[in-house]
Write a protein that holds these residues in place. Structure first.
Motif, PDB file in Angstrom:
ATOM      1  N   LYS A 132      84.303 100.591  61.242  1.00 25.16           N
ATOM      2  CA  LYS A 132      83.850 101.989  61.270  1.00 25.16           C
ATOM      3  C   LYS A 132      82.352 102.053  61.578  1.00 25.16           C
ATOM      4  CE  LYS A 132      84.172 106.235  58.644  1.00 25.16           C
ATOM      5  NZ  LYS A 132      84.851 106.870  57.527  1.00 25.16           N
ATOM      6  N   ARG A 179      76.232 100.755  64.146  1.00 31.57           N
ATOM      7  CA  ARG A 179      75.609 100.197  62.943  1.00 31.57           C
ATOM      8  C   ARG A 179      76.086  98.763  62.776  1.00 31.57           C
ATOM      9  NH1 ARG A 179      72.898 104.720  60.541  1.00 31.57           N
ATOM     10  NH2 ARG A 179      71.677 103.107  59.504  1.00 31.57           N
ATOM     11  N   LYS A 231      81.538 100.749  65.285  1.00 36.82           N
ATOM     12  CA  LYS A 231      81.931 101.709  66.334  1.00 36.82           C
ATOM     13  C   LYS A 231      80.843 102.748  66.563  1.00 36.82           C
ATOM     14  CE  LYS A 231      86.966 101.709  66.180  1.00 36.82           C
ATOM     15  NZ  LYS A 231      88.163 102.464  65.806  1.00 36.82           N
ATOM     16  N   LYS A 232      80.019 102.961  65.550  1.00 39.68           N
ATOM     17  CA  LYS A 232      78.947 103.952  65.641  1.00 39.68           C
ATOM     18  C   LYS A 232      77.574 103.310  65.813  1.00 39.68           C
ATOM     19  CE  LYS A 232      81.637 107.482  64.992  1.00 39.68           C
ATOM     20  NZ  LYS A 232      81.711 108.643  65.829  1.00 39.68           N
ATOM     21  N   ALA A 279      78.050 105.521  59.188  1.00 36.11           N
ATOM     22  CA  ALA A 279      78.719 105.744  60.473  1.00 36.11           C
ATOM     23  C   ALA A 279      78.253 107.040  61.146  1.00 36.11           C
ATOM     24  CB  ALA A 279      80.234 105.768  60.273  1.00 36.11           C
ATOM     25  N   LYS A 280      77.787 107.982  60.351  1.00 34.40           N
ATOM     26  CA  LYS A 280      77.298 109.249  60.911  1.00 34.40           C
ATOM     27  C   LYS A 280      75.839 109.169  61.348  1.00 34.40           C
ATOM     28  CE  LYS A 280      80.639 112.136  58.599  1.00 34.40           C
ATOM     29  NZ  LYS A 280      80.930 112.982  57.461  1.00 34.40           N
ATOM     30  N   GLY A 281      75.239 107.988  61.186  1.00 33.60           N
ATOM     31  CA  GLY A 281      73.886 107.784  61.687  1.00 33.60           C
ATOM     32  C   GLY A 281      72.774 108.096  60.707  1.00 33.60           C
TER      33      GLY A 281
END
Length: 116
Positions: free
Chosen positions: A21, A27, A24-25, A105-107
């Motif tokens: 997860k 991280r 994919k972003k 994951a949302k930054g």
């Protein structure tokens, strides 16, 4: 009363999903590890031992050296449920970890994720 299924799942079976997860972003695995160590107090070696031993979630949190005292600052919704409203202590710990990985994951910046 029967235990929730996640309590008996191994941490090692879910850990790769946390990494996937995050990656994919954009991280990293080391950021995931830092979050887990911050939340639980495990050293990197202790964390790796928990993964290798295929410890279930119940024991993973029961054996955590030092649950972070700032974890009650974690607020928000995970799986449609507000983490601050969860009454079961073990489920709350699991959802805290889920929420932190979601934030990664949302930054969100690590300083904010780690409530600094």
């Amino acid at each position: 009363m029967t235990k929730h299924r996640i309590y008996t799942m191994t941490f090692a079976s879910v850990y790769p999903h946390y990494i996937t997860k995050a990656e994919k972003k954009g991280r990293t695995k080391s950021e995931v590890n830092e979050i887990i160590r911050w939340l639980t107090g495990y050293s990197q070696e202790e964390l790796e031992a928990q993964i290798e031993e295929k410890t279930n979630f119940e024991m993973f949190f029961a054996e955590a050296p030092q649950l972070n005292s700032s974890r009650d600052l974690i607020k928000g919704v995970v799986c449609g449920v507000r983490v601050e409203d969860i009454e079961d202590p073990l489920m709350k710990e699991i959802r805290y970890m889920d929420k932190l990985i979601d934030e990664l994951a949302k930054g969100k910046a690590m300083e904010k994720i780690l409530r600094k």
